[in-house]
Design a protein around this motif. Sequence first.
Motif, PDB file in Angstrom:
ATOM      1  N   LYS A   1       0.832  -1.216   0.000  1.00 10.95           N
ATOM      2  CA  LYS A   1       0.000   0.000   0.000  1.00 10.95           C
ATOM      3  C   LYS A   1       0.866   1.266   0.000  1.00 10.95           C
ATOM      4  O   LYS A   1       0.592   2.217  -0.742  1.00 10.95           O
ATOM      5  CB  LYS A   1      -0.909   0.017   1.241  1.00 10.95           C
TER       6      LYS A   1
ATOM      7  N   PRO B   1      -4.550   9.862  -3.640  1.00 10.98           N
ATOM      8  CA  PRO B   1      -4.926  10.796  -2.571  1.00 10.98           C
ATOM      9  C   PRO B   1      -5.555  10.097  -1.369  1.00 10.98           C
ATOM     10  O   PRO B   1      -6.617  10.515  -0.881  1.00 10.98           O
ATOM     11  CB  PRO B   1      -5.943  11.709  -3.281  1.00 10.98           C
ATOM     12  N   TYR B   2      -4.951   9.019  -0.923  1.00 13.40           N
ATOM     13  CA  TYR B   2      -5.522   8.242   0.184  1.00 13.40           C
ATOM     14  C   TYR B   2      -4.459   7.891   1.212  1.00 13.40           C
ATOM     15  O   TYR B   2      -3.266   7.837   0.900  1.00 13.40           O
ATOM     16  CB  TYR B   2      -6.145   6.939  -0.338  1.00 13.40           C
ATOM     17  N   LEU B   3      -4.926   7.616   2.420  1.00 11.36           N
ATOM     18  CA  LEU B   3      -4.066   7.037   3.452  1.00 11.36           C
ATOM     19  C   LEU B   3      -4.080   5.528   3.258  1.00 11.36           C
ATOM     20  O   LEU B   3      -5.050   4.982   2.713  1.00 11.36           O
ATOM     21  CB  LEU B   3      -4.616   7.380   4.843  1.00 11.36           C
TER      22      LEU B   3
ATOM     23  N   GLU C   1      -4.809   3.207   5.264  1.00  5.73           N
ATOM     24  CA  GLU C   1      -6.008   2.579   5.841  1.00  5.73           C
ATOM     25  C   GLU C   1      -7.278   2.874   5.047  1.00  5.73           C
ATOM     26  O   GLU C   1      -8.313   2.256   5.273  1.00  5.73           O
ATOM     27  CB  GLU C   1      -6.188   2.973   7.312  1.00  5.73           C
ATOM     28  N   ASP C   2      -7.196   3.835   4.112  1.00  4.20           N
ATOM     29  CA  ASP C   2      -8.350   4.098   3.241  1.00  4.20           C
ATOM     30  C   ASP C   2      -8.502   3.029   2.161  1.00  4.20           C
ATOM     31  O   ASP C   2      -9.563   2.917   1.549  1.00  4.20           O
ATOM     32  CB  ASP C   2      -8.196   5.448   2.523  1.00  4.20           C
TER      33      ASP C   2
ATOM     34  N   HIS D   1      -9.135  -0.393   1.139  1.00  2.00           N
ATOM     35  CA  HIS D   1      -9.577  -1.725   1.542  1.00  2.00           C
ATOM     36  C   HIS D   1      -8.835  -2.744   0.677  1.00  2.00           C
ATOM     37  O   HIS D   1      -8.664  -2.541  -0.521  1.00  2.00           O
ATOM     38  CB  HIS D   1     -11.091  -1.857   1.348  1.00  2.00           C
ATOM     39  N   GLU D   2      -8.433  -3.840   1.295  1.00  2.00           N
ATOM     40  CA  GLU D   2      -7.596  -4.800   0.585  1.00  2.00           C
ATOM     41  C   GLU D   2      -8.344  -5.492  -0.562  1.00  2.00           C
ATOM     42  O   GLU D   2      -7.724  -6.086  -1.448  1.00  2.00           O
ATOM     43  CB  GLU D   2      -7.041  -5.860   1.550  1.00  2.00           C
ATOM     44  N   ASP D   3      -9.666  -5.451  -0.546  1.00  2.00           N
ATOM     45  CA  ASP D   3     -10.426  -6.089  -1.627  1.00  2.00           C
ATOM     46  C   ASP D   3     -10.809  -5.114  -2.732  1.00  2.00           C
ATOM     47  O   ASP D   3     -11.467  -5.501  -3.694  1.00  2.00           O
ATOM     48  CB  ASP D   3     -11.716  -6.729  -1.071  1.00  2.00           C
ATOM     49  N   VAL D   4     -10.436  -3.850  -2.600  1.00  2.00           N
ATOM     50  CA  VAL D   4     -10.853  -2.880  -3.613  1.00  2.00           C
ATOM     51  C   VAL D   4     -10.196  -3.234  -4.951  1.00  2.00           C
ATOM     52  O   VAL D   4      -9.034  -3.649  -5.012  1.00  2.00           O
ATOM     53  CB  VAL D   4     -10.498  -1.435  -3.192  1.00  2.00           C
TER      54      VAL D   4
ATOM     55  N   GLY E   1     -13.500   0.443  -8.819  1.00  2.00           N
ATOM     56  CA  GLY E   1     -12.654   0.663  -7.651  1.00  2.00           C
ATOM     57  C   GLY E   1     -11.709   1.824  -7.879  1.00  2.00           C
ATOM     58  O   GLY E   1     -12.137   2.912  -8.244  1.00  2.00           O
ATOM     59  N   LEU E   2     -10.417   1.605  -7.686  1.00  2.00           N
ATOM     60  CA  LEU E   2      -9.459   2.691  -7.827  1.00  2.00           C
ATOM     61  C   LEU E   2      -9.392   3.224  -9.254  1.00  2.00           C
ATOM     62  O   LEU E   2      -8.872   4.307  -9.491  1.00  2.00           O
ATOM     63  CB  LEU E   2      -8.077   2.246  -7.362  1.00  2.00           C
TER      64      LEU E   2
ATOM     65  N   SER F   1      -7.081  -7.150  -7.122  1.00  6.47           N
ATOM     66  CA  SER F   1      -7.240  -6.375  -5.879  1.00  6.47           C
ATOM     67  C   SER F   1      -5.928  -6.420  -5.099  1.00  6.47           C
ATOM     68  O   SER F   1      -5.019  -7.194  -5.431  1.00  6.47           O
ATOM     69  CB  SER F   1      -8.380  -6.953  -5.021  1.00  6.47           C
TER      70      SER F   1
ATOM     71  N   GLN G   1     -13.967   4.145   0.541  1.00  4.40           N
ATOM     72  CA  GLN G   1     -13.164   5.379   0.536  1.00  4.40           C
ATOM     73  C   GLN G   1     -12.779   5.791  -0.877  1.00  4.40           C
ATOM     74  O   GLN G   1     -12.613   6.981  -1.151  1.00  4.40           O
ATOM     75  CB  GLN G   1     -11.893   5.181   1.391  1.00  4.40           C
ATOM     76  N   TRP G   2     -12.616   4.807  -1.759  1.00  3.42           N
ATOM     77  CA  TRP G   2     -12.231   5.140  -3.139  1.00  3.42           C
ATOM     78  C   TRP G   2     -13.327   5.931  -3.865  1.00  3.42           C
ATOM     79  O   TRP G   2     -13.059   6.542  -4.893  1.00  3.42           O
ATOM     80  CB  TRP G   2     -11.896   3.868  -3.923  1.00  3.42           C
TER      81      TRP G   2
END
Lengths: 106, 368
Positions: free
Chosen positions: A28, A38-40, A42-43, A45-48, A54-55, A87, B253-254
């Motif tokens: 990550k 633009p995320y931390l 912890e933002d 999610h491991e399945d995103v 998704g991203l 993911s 969050q995404w």
Amino acid sequence: MLTQIGPSTPTQSAQVIARRAKVIQTFKDELIRRLNLPYLPEDLHEDVSLLGSGLGLDSLDALEIVLCIESCFRIKIPDENISVLRSINTVVDYVLEHQDGKGTTP
Amino acid sequence: MRASLLRPHLAQAGASFRPRHGVEVVAHFTDRASEYAAIRNAVGLTDFSFLRTFAIPEAQAIDALDVLLAGNVPKIRFGRVLHTFLADPHGHVVADCFVANNDQEFLFTCESILSDDSLNSLLDPSGSGILGQDLTPDIAVFSLDGYKAWEIVKKVFGPDVLGLPYLSIENYSFAGQPVRLIRAGKTSEFGYLLFAPKSAAAELFETLRTEVTAREGRLCGVEVHDDLRLDGRFFNIHAEGSQVRDPLPLGLQWMVDFDKPDFLGAAAIRERRAAGLQSKIIGLAAPQGAESIVLGTELFHEGRAAGKVVAQGFSPVLSQSLALGLLPIDIAYSGLEFRRSQPDGPALRSISMPPIMPRSLSVKLDEM
């Protein structure tokens, strides 16, 4: 095939979690840094989903992710295994399998 | 109760209907396994007219939507689609949304767990008409999903459609009427949403139905989409979304632009984010042949209560009962054993999602 059940003792679970958490954190951090997301950590999610939904990363980003995995874990992802980028968790599974020596040699 | 304008056609084709959040939806046509197989191996046609759909003039759309939605509406490029959510003032998700920048208009869709009246109160509390034209009563929306879905849109709308990237919109003509098309499936296979005006809806439905049948596909209901979204790990507002509501444990969050000044529910979401994530959802699988996982079942890990099941379904591809569990952050990892209902109950394993490999991943549309 998802027929096996995971570790059942506290020690085994703690080992699984510690090992997995380390790979997740490394991946990550590097993903956010390389792609300037633009995320931390912890933002994420491991399945995103990494690509498409998704991203929403594109094919150039996919190349960057492959380089990220190679750089962080010294594991190559051959073209035919590009589906491991579904993911964060599928990437982590691939890394852990290779560290266990179970993965396909590129 | 609101119903699809194609209800008579759907009923004649064998649809079984049921209410969902104040809207009548097609639950299924045949059995769930057949409809699932149609989408994974061929193509399925589903009536998605339950979506709330608005066409908003470009001049007012950006400001109107950006203060409502979690995502960044001004950043949507021409021809592209933003996938985001609508939250209530408490920062709880109430609708899964697409916003499409479609030339002179923005097309806005909501898949909501609120009734139409409640959603209206949230979107436009003063009734000012800021969201332009509510197309919902005057259009039919079809979801065409599956490994072979691209063949049908190519035949009906022409080969250019194959050049559309995921999350994009294009305008086509069918029987002399305008049809908007969004490439935005939530099944892991190719997916297209078609928005047809009343004047062309029945003819388009029959045309698509003929093409689907010719490819050994099927008419499908919304229930099979619950299974497809689960094993494809797409967010489902009607499953885990309605159980958990908080976008942070849901992993949404995404869909949020945390840098924009404001949106509905922003303060509550930011406050919870600053406090740190306490729990999140993770995939679970029962061994093949085991009893189905039941929604709401308590989960145990190493003898202690750990969380509960917030979504469940069956994956015919894997021949396994799958679920999503809401678990404390310190044990929300795949590869662990959990027990259901009691500390020594039947075992489950937490898994990495998505656990399936969709056939559509093997098709390169730009080479067709």
